[in-house]
Design a protein around this motif. Structure first.
Motif, PDB file in Angstrom:
ATOM      1  N   GLU A 164       1.743  -6.837   7.444  1.00 50.52           N
ATOM      2  CA  GLU A 164       0.862  -7.642   6.604  1.00 50.52           C
ATOM      3  C   GLU A 164       1.667  -8.717   5.880  1.00 50.52           C
ATOM      4  O   GLU A 164       1.218  -9.866   5.763  1.00 50.52           O
ATOM      5  N   GLU A 165       2.795  -8.356   5.433  1.00 53.22           N
ATOM      6  CA  GLU A 165       3.626  -9.339   4.737  1.00 53.22           C
ATOM      7  C   GLU A 165       4.049 -10.449   5.693  1.00 53.22           C
ATOM      8  O   GLU A 165       4.074 -11.638   5.328  1.00 53.22           O
ATOM      9  N   TYR A 174       2.505  -2.354   6.153  1.00 53.50           N
ATOM     10  CA  TYR A 174       2.737  -3.276   5.040  1.00 53.50           C
ATOM     11  C   TYR A 174       3.687  -4.388   5.467  1.00 53.50           C
ATOM     12  O   TYR A 174       3.485  -5.558   5.124  1.00 53.50           O
ATOM     13  N   GLN A 226       1.751  -1.913  -1.642  1.00 54.70           N
ATOM     14  CA  GLN A 226       0.368  -1.682  -1.253  1.00 54.70           C
ATOM     15  C   GLN A 226      -0.068  -0.253  -1.490  1.00 54.70           C
ATOM     16  O   GLN A 226      -1.188   0.123  -1.150  1.00 54.70           O
ATOM     17  N   TRP A 271       4.818   1.503  -3.640  1.00 52.79           N
ATOM     18  CA  TRP A 271       5.004   0.419  -2.702  1.00 52.79           C
ATOM     19  C   TRP A 271       4.077  -0.704  -3.132  1.00 52.79           C
ATOM     20  O   TRP A 271       3.116  -0.472  -3.878  1.00 52.79           O
TER      21      TRP A 271
END
Lengths: 919, 195
Positions: free
Chosen positions: B124-125, B121, A173, A171
């Protein structure tokens, strides 16, 4: 000598130093080594290796780099590839590693004589990995919560080295552990992936020569899911007979993805699937009602799914489930047809009604019964005949006429629409035209030209034509707007079918038009058996029988007759298939021919058995033309011979059988005691000695008794005639041949117009009393015959004509008349009389002539033909017999004896055999 | 918000919101399933009430509809970072407790943990698209106390999962709210996705 030993000692010393020198700590230390150690080289690259000698070895054995020899396995590397870098280092260079092999060794020549290995390395040659290509991944759902992702790629060329492939993913992250393939190099499965997050996936390939990575694949695993197919599919009948309801369970959570579906179905037993329109099932659901199905039909269903937006993969088809729709009324009536048998009685028909069971999609259930109604069209008042049957046929006996037959099929739900068949009194409507057949796709296509009138429907009848079975009629209905159809039956190849097309009108029926057809033709199963009917000199008539239908296997297009002689070429003659006889011409006579016959269909021919025959040596009439002339010639020759012999018979007889009279069989007629004095033997006395016979009786015989005369019998006449002018009634002088020609004499007398005064019709034969011949004792005595032989018919008729009187008188008259008639032939009596002077051996002819004269005079007019026929022959004979004879006709004609002097004639009948005639 | 002006940013934001919503739905579904498994395997009563667990952010909030998008994102991010830590701790405790004997529960916990991480995630994006950038994780959520008994740990785990399920629902709503044109790009259509 010393120097030599010194070198040897030095060599051993050096060897010792190399092998065991530098022993320290129990290990043998080499005198050098190769750089690089065990390299892995790229195939096709260049490579340089260095062999480095230890300094310590230099001091002991004078070993230097220029003494180094490089070897690959046992092969010395050419010195051109060497390079002495310094006195302890030698290099070898390979421009292409493909020429390398393992091991590569560094060796040295001790004192130029002994080769000693210093060091060796293993060389590994291969290729760096290629960049993996065509990376693709699929998420296969294996359970409701587990979604492993399988990725495959193209690993590229073989590297010959141990190459590691790693599927990497991450991914943005977060990194995940690599997926390492097991046992393969082109695929790997990530056990579980998470959806809705982009995942970067790539493949890394690495070996000793390098590393390569594929292009990364960035995707949300939810977009590459192949879901599990729906399960627990069930099919339930709906309220309507055309609807089935399907229910199932999805195995992927709606939270993960929304699904769309494909539903397919087929009739059980059918192989073709139908599909529910995809737009009807494009949204998430767990049930669906399939409509438009056939009643009372079992269907098979299956379903699959995929992500609703079409991104991803379809699942596999689910397990198949079946369901049956409910019954409905039959959708149509059964097709109906009839066979009319009018052969029994002209006034009525036997009508065999027959109808076909409805197809399942038409019956819509179980047909319980058929209801048949028959109504005469001619009289509306006629009662309906109605009956219910379970079978598909019905036989009725109906008077001639037009009928309307209705058949209804009924199942549990209800009746079908009625099927109506009009049975007209006659098929007077227009028929179809140009019925043709065409095999197509393994079936038989029948086409026809429709009549001008509107046709309600067509009925096509057909049956298999065979010698071994009857023509069992099959049939089918076709709508009136078609002009062709396939026969819906088990049409077999190589069999002949008789196909008939009937047009049915609303108010009648057209006559059937038939055609014969084959679905597929083949060569005949056998050929015709040919025989000869007639064989001639140059032609032969061949006959054969047509092949049976079962043997033909197709339409016989032609026959071909092959015939040949034993050593000749075969000649072929094509014969029209309708013929059963053919005449071969221009054959060679008296030759053995072999003939066979082939029957051809469109697919080829087959030959029958050989038959041999031999042409005749002679043609018709030739034998007759030879035999008949030969026979005729033979007959002619025989005839000529006979004539010749006949003409020369006297000569022949003279030379072959001189007639010797048998005295023992001679007879002499007894002289009639009444006329002994009349005989004048004056002349006889000159010829015969006195006393040769004692007495002569003159007998009178009938003129037509000549049949009883033999030559011997007549011989005495000669003598008698000779002596006639002077003496009468003398005998031959020898007992048997007394030849008293008194009968002839009397006839002659009668020719002279004298009337014989004989009052008796009987003939008196004389008995000759012989004195013996040449001193033989005469023993024979002739007795006078007491014959009562009747007069000739002619004489009797003459008597009748004469109109009465005693017979003697009548006969005398008759003789006169005859004599008068013959006066036209005035020469003849004279000429005939010349015969009387022929020699005694020709007395028979003379006698015959005498008799003929007598006969002439005694025959009536009606017998003149016989006389005329006898005359030529007789004259011929006479002409031939007059030569050399003394002819005294004047004595005959000029001195006719008186009636009284005429001796009585006699016929010594027993003289025939063995009678003596003086020569 | 400047970044959201560009079409690509708007598409990106929309895509993130869409998939975030679906991820939240999937996460809630999985957490519900996990809850059943967890209760069963841990020998707990499904009806047991759990008081508020320390360190576990509460999904319930007053005046939810008055929150701004960024505020929603920040609260969500904070909560999911906390859940990520809590779930990681639960996974470790589960492995320590049951070893490999109950791999299914461990896999389910790991899957939920991954989803939480993935959702974080997404958040965060989205924050980056909002030109704010995600806050630092340091001190975002205090490490859970380690002095709890085993049962307390089980109850705490039950509370974490229940609250995570609540957050999954709220997060989906938050993202729908964020995805509305008034709050995001004017060109972004409203999404009616519902888990």
């Amino acid at each position: 000598m010393f120097s030599g030993w010194n070198w040897v000692a030095h060599g051993f010393y050096l060897l010792f130093n190399i092998c065991s020198l530098e022993v320290s700590g129990g290990l043998v230390q080499s005198c050098g080594h190769i750089i690089p150690e065990s390299p892995v080289l790229a195939l096709g690259s260049n490579f340089t290796a260095l062999c480095i000698l230890n300094e310590s070895c230099l001091d002991f054995g004078n070993i230097y780099a220029n003494q180094i020899i490089w070897k690959i396995k046992n092969r010395v590397v050419p010195k051109e590839q060497y390079r002495e870098i310094n006195r302890t280092v030698s290099s070898v260079t390979f421009n292409d590693t493909s020429s390398l092999a393992t091991p590569l060794t560094c060796n040295i020549l001790a004192d130029g004589q002994i080769e000693q290995n210093i060091y060796g390395i293993t060389v590994t040659i291969g290729l760096p990995p290629e960049k993996p290509k065509n990376l693709s991944c699929v998420v296969h759902q294996v359970s409701e919560l587990i979604y492993p992702m399988n990725c495959t790629w193209n690993p590229g060329r073989h590297t010959f080295l141990d190459t590691q492939f790693r599927l990497k993913y991450r991914w943005p992250q977060e990194n995940f552990p690599d997926c390492i393939p097991k046992d393969v190099n082109n695929s790997c499965t990530i056990t579980d992936v998470q959806f809705f997050v982009n995942l970067e996936v790539w493949v890394e390939a690495a070996n000793a020569l390098g590393k390569a990575e594929s292009d990364p694949l960035v995707l949300d695993p939810i977009e590459i899911v192949k879901p599990l197919s729906p399960h627990n599919l069930s099919v339930n009948s709906g309220i309507l007979p055309t609807v089935l309801k399907l229910s199932w369970e999805n195995r992927i959570s709606a939270a993960v993805m929304k699904l769309k579906f494909n539903i397919r179905y087929r009739i059980i037993g059918d192989t073709n699937w139908m599909q529910v329109p995809p737009e009807d099932t494009a949204s998430l659901r767990t049930s669906f009602s399939v409509q438009g199905l056939r009643p009372y039909t079992e269907y098979v269903f299956s379903i699959r799914c995929m992500k609703e937006d079409g991104v991803g993969y379809w699942s596999d088809w689910s397990e198949e489930k079946t369901g049956v729709t409910t019954e409905d009324k039959p959708s149509k009536g059964p097709p109906i047809w009839r066979i009319i048998d009018a052969s029994h009685t002209p006034a009525s028909w036997t009508v065999h009604l027959m109808w076909k069971a409805l197809e399942p999609f038409e019956a819509n259930g179980v047909i319980l019964q058929y209801e048949v109604t028959v109504r005469a069209k001619s009289s509306l008042s006629s009662p309906l005949e109605k009956c219910s049957v379970n079978t598909t046929s019905l036989t009725l006996k109906l008077p001639n006429g037009t009928y309307e037959v209705t058949v209804i099929a009924r199942n549990r739900v209800g009746p079908s629409p009625p099927s109506v068949l009009l049975i007209p009194a006659s098929n007077s409507k227009a028929p179809v035209k140009n019925v043709r057949t065409l095999p197509k796709d393994g079936k038989l296509w029948v086409r026809w030209t429709a009549p001008n009138s509107y046709v309600l429907k067509y009925v096509i009848e057909w049956c298999l034509v065979s010698n071994s079975s009857d023509c069992i009629i099959e049939w089918q209905n076709e709508p009136g707007n078609v002009q062709g159809t396939f026969l819906k039956g088990d049409i077999k190849p190589f069999k002949c079918y008789l196909i008939t097309v009937y047009p049915l009108y609303a108010d009648g029926q057209g006559s059937g038009q038939s055609v014969k057809a084959y679905l597929q033709q083949d060569r005949p199963s056998k050929g015709p058996t040919v025989q000869t009917k007639k064989v001639g000199k140059a032609e032969a008539v061949l006959t054969w029988n047509h092949l049976t239908v079962d043997e033909q296997n197709g339409f016989i297009r032609s026959y071909t007759i092959f015939y040949k002689t034993v050593d000749g070429n075969e000649t072929a003659v094509t014969v029209d298939p309708t013929k059963t006889e053919y005449t071969l011409s221009s054959l060679t006579s008296d030759t053995l021919y072999t003939v066979r016959m082939m029957a051809y269909t469109d697919e080829g021919g087959r030959s029958g058995p050989d038959f041999t025959f031999t042409t005749q040596k002679f043609g018709k009439g030739e034998i007759e033309a030879i035999v008949v002339p030969v026979c005729l010639a033979f007959l002619l020759i025989v005839l000529l011979g006979v004539l010749f012999c006949f003409n020369k018979r006297d000569l022949i007889k003279k030379h072959i059988w001189p007639i010797v009279p048998d005295p023992s069989k001679s007879n002499i007629a007894q002289w009639s005691p009444q006329v002994p004095a009349k005989h004048n033997f004056s002349s006889k006395d000159q010829m015969y000695p006195e006393g040769s016979f004692t007495d002569v009786s003159v007998v009178e015989i009938e003129a037509d008794d000549k049949k009883s005369f033999s030559e011997q019998d007549l011989k005495p006449f000669d003598l008698l005639k000779k002596e006639k002018s002077t003496s009468e009634g003398h005998s031959s002088g020898i007992g048997g041949s007394s030849c008293m020609s008194s009968p002839r004499q009397s006839v002659s007398d009668s020719d002279e117009g004298e009337t014989t005064q004989n009052t008796s019709s009987t003939v008196q034969y004389s008995t000759v009393v012989l004195n013996g011949y040449r001193d033989q004792t005469p023993v024979q005595v002739f007795s006078r015959s007491e014959s009562t032989q009747p007069l000739l018919d002619s004489e009797e008729r003459s008597e009748d004509h004469a109109g009465g009187g005693d017979s003697t008188t009548q006969r005398q008259q008759y003789f006169k008349q005859n004599g008068g008639q013959d006066e036209t032939n005035t020469d003849r009596p004279c000429f005939e009389r010349t015969k009387q002077i022929t020699p005694a051996n020709e007395g028979d002819l003379v006698g015959f002539a005498q008799l003929q004269m007598s006969g002439q005079s005694s025959q009536p007019l009606g017998l003149g033909l016989e006389k005329n026929m006898q005359e030529p022959a007789l004259s011929d004979v006479l002409q031939t017999s007059t030569e050399g004879q003394t002819v005294r006709p004047e004595a005959v004609g000029g001195n006719p004896p008186s009636v009284d002097e005429m001796p009585k004639s006699y016929l010594p009948q027993t003289v025939r055999q063995g009678g003596y005639m003086p020569q | 918000m400047a970044a959201s002006d560009s079409p690509s940013a708007a598409l990106r934001r929309r895509d993130l919101c869409s998939r975030g919503i679906r991820l939240a739905g999937k996460m809630r579904s999985d957490v519900v399933d996990l809850l059943d498994t967890y209760v069963e395997r841990q020998g707990l009563d499904a009806s047991a009430s759990v008081v508020a667990v320390e360190g576990v952010p509460a999904a319930a909030v007053e005046r939810w509809d008055e929150q701004t998008g960024t505020q929603r994102l920040l609260e969500n991010l904070a909560a999911y970072r906390a859940f990520r830590a809590l779930l990681a701790q639960m996974l470790e405790e589960q492995r320590e407790q049951l070893g490999e004997a109950d791999a299914a529960l461990g896999r389910a916990l790991a899957a939920v943990l991954l989803q939480v991480s993935a959702f974080a995630y997404h958040l965060e994006e989205l924050l980056r698209l909002e030109s704010h950038g995600p806050p630092s994780e340091e001190g975002a959520s205090p490490p859970p106390p380690s002095h709890l008994s085993l049962f307390e740990k089980k109850l705490r785990g039950l509370g974490v999962l229940r609250e995570l399920a609540q957050w999954a629902v709220r997060s989906a709503r938050d993202l729908r709210q964020i995805a509305k044109p008034s709050l995001g790009s004017s060109s972004a259509p409203s999404l009616a996705e519902s888990p």
